[in-house]
Write a protein that holds these residues in place. Structure first.
Motif, PDB file in Angstrom:
ATOM      1  N   ASN A  56       0.826  -1.211   0.000  1.00 31.59           N
ATOM      2  CA  ASN A  56       0.000   0.000   0.000  1.00 31.59           C
ATOM      3  C   ASN A  56       0.863   1.266   0.000  1.00 31.59           C
ATOM      4  O   ASN A  56       2.002   1.249   0.455  1.00 31.59           O
ATOM      5  CB  ASN A  56      -0.898   0.029   1.240  1.00 31.59           C
ATOM      6  CG  ASN A  56      -1.915  -1.086   1.215  1.00 31.59           C
ATOM      7  OD1 ASN A  56      -2.178  -1.643   0.152  1.00 31.59           O
ATOM      8  ND2 ASN A  56      -2.453  -1.436   2.359  1.00 31.59           N
ATOM      9  N   SER A  57       0.290   2.325  -0.512  1.00 34.64           N
ATOM     10  CA  SER A  57       0.988   3.614  -0.543  1.00 34.64           C
ATOM     11  C   SER A  57      -0.020   4.723  -0.794  1.00 34.64           C
ATOM     12  O   SER A  57      -0.971   4.540  -1.551  1.00 34.64           O
ATOM     13  CB  SER A  57       2.020   3.614  -1.671  1.00 34.64           C
ATOM     14  OG  SER A  57       2.491   4.924  -1.918  1.00 34.64           O
ATOM     15  N   THR A  58       0.197   5.837  -0.145  1.00 38.70           N
ATOM     16  CA  THR A  58      -0.555   7.051  -0.489  1.00 38.70           C
ATOM     17  C   THR A  58       0.382   8.032  -1.190  1.00 38.70           C
ATOM     18  O   THR A  58       0.182   8.409  -2.346  1.00 38.70           O
ATOM     19  CB  THR A  58      -1.143   7.704   0.788  1.00 38.70           C
ATOM     20  OG1 THR A  58      -2.061   6.781   1.369  1.00 38.70           O
ATOM     21  CG2 THR A  58      -1.866   9.006   0.453  1.00 38.70           C
ATOM     22  N   ARG A  59       1.456   8.430  -0.472  1.00 40.11           N
ATOM     23  CA  ARG A  59       2.348   9.484  -0.959  1.00 40.11           C
ATOM     24  C   ARG A  59       3.132   9.080  -2.209  1.00 40.11           C
ATOM     25  O   ARG A  59       3.142   9.784  -3.230  1.00 40.11           O
ATOM     26  CB  ARG A  59       3.359   9.860   0.135  1.00 40.11           C
ATOM     27  CG  ARG A  59       2.842  10.813   1.151  1.00 40.11           C
ATOM     28  CD  ARG A  59       3.488  10.531   2.483  1.00 40.11           C
ATOM     29  NE  ARG A  59       2.832   9.360   3.040  1.00 40.11           N
ATOM     30  CZ  ARG A  59       1.777   9.435   3.834  1.00 40.11           C
ATOM     31  NH1 ARG A  59       1.349  10.596   4.235  1.00 40.11           N
ATOM     32  NH2 ARG A  59       1.149   8.342   4.244  1.00 40.11           N
ATOM     33  N   THR A  60       3.832   7.934  -2.126  1.00 41.25           N
ATOM     34  CA  THR A  60       4.780   7.583  -3.191  1.00 41.25           C
ATOM     35  C   THR A  60       4.042   7.323  -4.504  1.00 41.25           C
ATOM     36  O   THR A  60       4.420   7.841  -5.555  1.00 41.25           O
ATOM     37  CB  THR A  60       5.601   6.353  -2.765  1.00 41.25           C
ATOM     38  OG1 THR A  60       6.058   6.552  -1.424  1.00 41.25           O
ATOM     39  CG2 THR A  60       6.786   6.134  -3.674  1.00 41.25           C
ATOM     40  N   ARG A 109       7.172  -0.882  -5.979  1.00 43.34           N
ATOM     41  CA  ARG A 109       7.232  -1.063  -4.516  1.00 43.34           C
ATOM     42  C   ARG A 109       6.944  -2.532  -4.241  1.00 43.34           C
ATOM     43  O   ARG A 109       5.973  -3.098  -4.764  1.00 43.34           O
ATOM     44  CB  ARG A 109       6.203  -0.192  -3.796  1.00 43.34           C
ATOM     45  CG  ARG A 109       6.152  -0.527  -2.306  1.00 43.34           C
ATOM     46  CD  ARG A 109       5.370   0.454  -1.492  1.00 43.34           C
ATOM     47  NE  ARG A 109       6.116   1.690  -1.305  1.00 43.34           N
ATOM     48  CZ  ARG A 109       5.742   2.659  -0.479  1.00 43.34           C
ATOM     49  NH1 ARG A 109       4.642   2.539   0.240  1.00 43.34           N
ATOM     50  NH2 ARG A 109       6.464   3.766  -0.366  1.00 43.34           N
ATOM     51  N   HIS A 137      14.583   3.101   0.201  1.00 42.74           N
ATOM     52  CA  HIS A 137      13.462   3.893  -0.335  1.00 42.74           C
ATOM     53  C   HIS A 137      14.112   5.193  -0.844  1.00 42.74           C
ATOM     54  O   HIS A 137      13.985   6.257  -0.248  1.00 42.74           O
ATOM     55  CB  HIS A 137      12.456   4.160   0.783  1.00 42.74           C
ATOM     56  CG  HIS A 137      11.139   4.735   0.338  1.00 42.74           C
ATOM     57  ND1 HIS A 137      10.911   5.211  -0.934  1.00 42.74           N
ATOM     58  CD2 HIS A 137       9.973   4.910   1.015  1.00 42.74           C
ATOM     59  CE1 HIS A 137       9.663   5.658  -1.008  1.00 42.74           C
ATOM     60  NE2 HIS A 137       9.074   5.480   0.160  1.00 42.74           N
ATOM     61  N   GLN A 140      12.278   8.611  -1.268  1.00 40.58           N
ATOM     62  CA  GLN A 140      11.929   9.270   0.003  1.00 40.58           C
ATOM     63  C   GLN A 140      13.147  10.020   0.539  1.00 40.58           C
ATOM     64  O   GLN A 140      13.050  11.172   0.970  1.00 40.58           O
ATOM     65  CB  GLN A 140      11.453   8.221   1.025  1.00 40.58           C
ATOM     66  CG  GLN A 140      11.124   8.799   2.393  1.00 40.58           C
ATOM     67  CD  GLN A 140       9.910   9.725   2.381  1.00 40.58           C
ATOM     68  OE1 GLN A 140       8.883   9.376   1.794  1.00 40.58           O
ATOM     69  NE2 GLN A 140      10.007  10.896   2.981  1.00 40.58           N
ATOM     70  N   PRO A 264       8.598  10.948   7.237  1.00 40.82           N
ATOM     71  CA  PRO A 264       8.239  10.478   5.891  1.00 40.82           C
ATOM     72  C   PRO A 264       6.746  10.238   5.710  1.00 40.82           C
ATOM     73  O   PRO A 264       6.261  10.178   4.569  1.00 40.82           O
ATOM     74  CB  PRO A 264       9.005   9.144   5.772  1.00 40.82           C
ATOM     75  CG  PRO A 264       9.244   8.698   7.186  1.00 40.82           C
ATOM     76  CD  PRO A 264       9.382   9.960   7.991  1.00 40.82           C
ATOM     77  N   GLY A 265       5.989  10.095   6.829  1.00 37.60           N
ATOM     78  CA  GLY A 265       4.582   9.744   6.738  1.00 37.60           C
ATOM     79  C   GLY A 265       4.435   8.272   6.330  1.00 37.60           C
ATOM     80  O   GLY A 265       5.356   7.713   5.755  1.00 37.60           O
ATOM     81  N   PRO A 266       3.311   7.651   6.606  1.00 37.16           N
ATOM     82  CA  PRO A 266       2.212   8.208   7.389  1.00 37.16           C
ATOM     83  C   PRO A 266       2.574   8.305   8.866  1.00 37.16           C
ATOM     84  O   PRO A 266       3.326   7.479   9.357  1.00 37.16           O
ATOM     85  CB  PRO A 266       1.072   7.192   7.162  1.00 37.16           C
ATOM     86  CG  PRO A 266       1.747   5.901   6.816  1.00 37.16           C
ATOM     87  CD  PRO A 266       3.026   6.258   6.131  1.00 37.16           C
TER      88      PRO A 266
HETATM   89  N1   CP Z   1       6.577   7.751   2.933  1.00 38.01           N
HETATM   90  C1   CP Z   1       5.957   6.841   2.183  1.00 38.01           C
HETATM   91  O1   CP Z   1       6.583   6.015   1.497  1.00 38.01           O
HETATM   92  O2   CP Z   1       4.600   6.910   2.253  1.00 38.01           O
HETATM   93  P1   CP Z   1       3.573   5.969   1.463  1.00 38.01           P
HETATM   94  O3   CP Z   1       3.694   4.583   2.063  1.00 38.01           O
HETATM   95  O4   CP Z   1       2.214   6.590   1.711  1.00 38.01           O
HETATM   96  O5   CP Z   1       3.954   5.951   0.024  1.00 38.01           O
END
Ligand code: CP
Length: 313
Positions: A56-60, A109, A137, A140, A264-266
């Motif tokens: 899962n990912s939001t940002r990347t 990923r 990563h 990031q 880096p989030g989340p």
């Molecule tokens: N920082 C980072 O990789 O966030 P995601 O998992 O939301 O992509």
């Protein structure tokens, strides 16, 4: 002639410092584009970028999608959970399938360390590692470095403290490789159970006491505590972790007055970082997200044959 040494971005361990500088300089030009009202240039028209995410990912994922679109590339997202991976198709066959459809860049990923490198050996297109297990990563770390540079101007002698679950953190590893190459003094701190053996061999100082580690810090990079690790008994409880390693205003007193806080989030608010810090002017967490788009635009541009962008600084 290619500007970067490699036509893949698999991790920062083997990237020369001058290539990191080229990427950061190019990202600076890309940031100008995304700050415009009309965020679109024709640079990658006719190029195709496929994001292939097994986690899962939001940002990347979203920032790679947007980075491609802002440069006018065709972008397609493939998630392992809704693809023929569920029917048993291998990673290499999946990537070769999207390459056969015309992908110029595959962004991967994957939960396995080394997955991006294996892929790069089996396809002709460029591969970008968007996080491989606990290995690296790199995008990031590049966006973290870009953000640090915006605030602190230079990496030479800059004291950067990375706090938290270093053992399982691909973000920490990529940051250590990148920051030390450009001359920063990097420290890591966390519970002994979350510090990898021999991490000092990467050229970092190692602490288990947070206040000692934060003394004189210019930048604090707060890592997400990976809640899934709690089951493995690596730290007693979230409350205990937060009491010993949580970043709050009192803890920041040990650092420099103008300390920059990144994450880096989340985020797990109230665990590794409290809202009074995360939402303060000392933190650049939203800027990191914006910079993530700029850095990924820079990489897509450079890996598809873009020329070096000269900047004033
Ligand atoms: N920082 C980072 O990789 O966030 P995601 O998992 O939301 O992509």
């Amino acid at each position: 002639m290619a500007v970067l040494k490699s036509n893949h971005m698999l991790g920062l361990q083997h990237v020369p410092p001058e290539d990191i500088i080229t990427i950061l300089d190019t990202a600076s030009a890309m940031k100008d584009i995304i700050c415009r009202k009309i965020k679109k240039v024709p640079t990658l028209r006719g190029r195709t970028v496929v994001t292939l995410f097994y986690e899962n990912s939001t940002r990347t994922k979203t920032s790679f999608d947007l980075a491609g679109k802002y440069l006018s590339a065709d972008t397609v997202g493939l998630s392992a959970s809704t693809s023929s991976v569920q029917k048993g198709e291998s990673l290499i066959d999946t990537a070769r399938t999207v390459e056969a459809m015309g992908a110029d860049v595959v962004v991967l990923r994957h939960p396995a360390a080394g997955a991006a490198e294996i892929l790069a050996k089996n396809v002709k297109c460029s591969v970008i590692n968007a996080g491989d297990g606990i290995h690296e990563h790199p995008t990031q770390a590049l966006l973290d470095m870009f953000t640090i540079k915006e605030y602190k101007k230079s990496f030479k002698g800059l004291k950067v403290t990375i706090v938290g679950d270093i053992l399982h953190s691909r973000v920490a590893r990529s940051n250590i490789w990148g920051l030390t190459k450009l001359g920063a003094e990097v420290s890591v701190v966390g519970p002994a159970t979350l510090l990898p053996p021999e991490i000092e061999k990467l050229g970092v100082k190692v602490y288990t006491d947070l206040e000692e580690a934060l003394a004189g810090a210019d930048v604090i990079n707060v890592l997400r505590i990976q809640l899934e690790r709690q089951k493995q008994g690596l730290f007693p409880s979230l409350r205990e972790y937060s009491r010993l390693y949580g970043i709050n205003n009192r803890r920041l007193k040990a650092a420099k007055e103008d300390v920059l806080v990144i994450h880096p989030g989340p985020m797990n608010r109230g665990v590794e970082i409290v809202s009074e810090v995360a939402d303060s002017s000392r933190a650049a967490i939203n800027e990191q997200v914006t910079n993530g788009v700029a850095v990924r635009m820079a990489l897509l541009y450079l890996l598809t044959g873009g020329e070096k962008v000269e900047t004033a600084n």
